[in-house]
Scaffold this motif. Sequence first.
Motif, PDB file in Angstrom:
ATOM      1  N   GLN A 178     -20.808 -24.581 -41.775  1.00  0.00           N
ATOM      2  CA  GLN A 178     -20.851 -26.111 -42.280  1.00  0.00           C
ATOM      3  C   GLN A 178     -21.761 -26.687 -41.403  1.00  0.00           C
ATOM      4  O   GLN A 178     -22.016 -27.941 -41.529  1.00  0.00           O
ATOM      5  CB  GLN A 178     -19.396 -26.696 -42.340  1.00  0.00           C
ATOM      6  N   ASN A 179     -22.268 -26.294 -40.396  1.00  0.00           N
ATOM      7  CA  ASN A 179     -23.123 -26.824 -39.431  1.00  0.00           C
ATOM      8  C   ASN A 179     -24.337 -25.941 -39.280  1.00  0.00           C
ATOM      9  O   ASN A 179     -24.490 -24.955 -39.620  1.00  0.00           O
ATOM     10  CB  ASN A 179     -22.629 -27.062 -37.878  1.00  0.00           C
ATOM     11  N   GLU A 180     -25.400 -26.723 -39.002  1.00  0.00           N
ATOM     12  CA  GLU A 180     -27.033 -26.311 -38.896  1.00  0.00           C
ATOM     13  C   GLU A 180     -26.977 -25.244 -37.978  1.00  0.00           C
ATOM     14  O   GLU A 180     -27.434 -24.020 -38.324  1.00  0.00           O
ATOM     15  CB  GLU A 180     -28.037 -27.326 -38.723  1.00  0.00           C
ATOM     16  N   GLY A 183     -24.260 -22.302 -38.221  1.00  0.00           N
ATOM     17  CA  GLY A 183     -24.767 -21.457 -39.290  1.00  0.00           C
ATOM     18  C   GLY A 183     -25.912 -20.432 -38.901  1.00  0.00           C
ATOM     19  O   GLY A 183     -25.619 -19.449 -39.189  1.00  0.00           O
ATOM     20  N   THR A 263     -24.506 -18.591 -45.993  1.00  0.00           N
ATOM     21  CA  THR A 263     -24.657 -20.026 -45.800  1.00  0.00           C
ATOM     22  C   THR A 263     -25.075 -20.299 -47.381  1.00  0.00           C
ATOM     23  O   THR A 263     -25.138 -21.647 -47.460  1.00  0.00           O
ATOM     24  CB  THR A 263     -25.377 -20.478 -44.781  1.00  0.00           C
ATOM     25  N   GLY A 266     -27.245 -23.608 -46.752  1.00  0.00           N
ATOM     26  CA  GLY A 266     -26.380 -24.865 -46.408  1.00  0.00           C
ATOM     27  C   GLY A 266     -26.182 -24.884 -44.797  1.00  0.00           C
ATOM     28  O   GLY A 266     -26.264 -23.868 -44.151  1.00  0.00           O
ATOM     29  N   PRO A 267     -25.703 -26.101 -44.500  1.00  0.00           N
ATOM     30  CA  PRO A 267     -25.786 -27.283 -45.366  1.00  0.00           C
ATOM     31  C   PRO A 267     -26.892 -28.013 -45.496  1.00  0.00           C
ATOM     32  O   PRO A 267     -27.748 -28.064 -44.712  1.00  0.00           O
ATOM     33  CB  PRO A 267     -24.675 -28.038 -44.529  1.00  0.00           C
ATOM     34  N   MET A 268     -27.171 -28.395 -47.008  1.00  0.00           N
ATOM     35  CA  MET A 268     -28.209 -29.229 -47.397  1.00  0.00           C
ATOM     36  C   MET A 268     -29.538 -28.520 -46.742  1.00  0.00           C
ATOM     37  O   MET A 268     -30.578 -29.181 -46.523  1.00  0.00           O
ATOM     38  CB  MET A 268     -28.314 -30.586 -46.637  1.00  0.00           C
ATOM     39  N   LYS A 270     -30.340 -26.612 -44.394  1.00  0.00           N
ATOM     40  CA  LYS A 270     -30.580 -26.478 -43.199  1.00  0.00           C
ATOM     41  C   LYS A 270     -30.794 -25.172 -42.423  1.00  0.00           C
ATOM     42  O   LYS A 270     -31.458 -24.892 -41.328  1.00  0.00           O
ATOM     43  CB  LYS A 270     -29.345 -27.177 -42.092  1.00  0.00           C
ATOM     44  N   THR A 271     -30.330 -24.219 -43.242  1.00  0.00           N
ATOM     45  CA  THR A 271     -30.390 -22.852 -42.554  1.00  0.00           C
ATOM     46  C   THR A 271     -31.053 -21.917 -43.393  1.00  0.00           C
ATOM     47  O   THR A 271     -31.300 -20.671 -43.516  1.00  0.00           O
ATOM     48  CB  THR A 271     -28.953 -22.000 -42.603  1.00  0.00           C
TER      49      THR A 271
END
Length: 320
Positions: A178-180, A183, A263, A266-268, A270-271
Amino acid sequence: MISKDTIALQTKPKNRKFKKQHREALEGWAFIGIGFLLFVVFVAYPLLKNVQMAFMNYSVNPNKPSTFVGLDNFRKAFLGSGVLNESSKFYLSLRNTLLAVLVTVPAQWFLGMILAVAIEAISKGKVLYRFLLYIPVISDWIVVAVLFKYIFQDTKGALINSILLNLHLIKEPIMWLQNEWTGNIVIWALCIWKGIGWVMIMYTAALQDLPKDIYEAADVDGASKRQQMWKITLPILASRTYFIIINLIIGAFNIMLQVMLITNGGPMGKTDVLLNYMYNKAFSSFEFGYAAALSMVMGAVLIAISLVQRKITKNVEVEF
């Protein structure tokens, strides 16, 4: 006088030789023609079509004609404009791709080389260790990606979080996917884990071809194993190392399934990496012209890296 039978006997071998040469020439041109046809259909035409699409607002709908837009697709990638600001997404995916290359390639090369040397030095169990390390290489990407996704879940019961909590290295479960950066770390870890075995096998084959008398002479001169590694093994294996690193770089630029299955960008986003971003633009947003322009940019980056690498290793003679 020479009889007709004698003339017939003299001309028959010549006719047979001519027919044989003619037949061999036809067979050769047939093979070349098939190969050339396959090259045109599956390589040349798609490449030229991709270049054409990069300069168009391309539509697959026959009722909606494609229009020529010039460099607009490239401006969209490099120059920020509009509400969506696609350039920021492009630069982010390019950054993630380059980071994947910078992280995974050295790690795979170094760990694979060390494991190859270590296994070659032991006396028992070489085949077993090589087999165990090569299992990730032959494992399906989908299977191992799903496996990593569950291993790095953000719950207390997930394997990685459970180990870190029991070792008191963290106080709360980490939300890996859930984090850039976490992930990206999971994606990089998967690529490294899956590629080490291939590097190990490549170096194992190279190490078995090395002349033993050089090491015997080094032992007599009192050289340590570390000195033999850096002064003898690595210089001799320079051409193999060049070959391995080139393939690792190409593989790192082809990262896509890992991102989509773990991923999904995600998130958004970023990966996202270049291939994943390009795929989404083509088959989710149906921006085929923009996706074609991105593929040309990626090709230019690969060519630039190849030229730099070739300049650095211009004195290395590749033998494999």
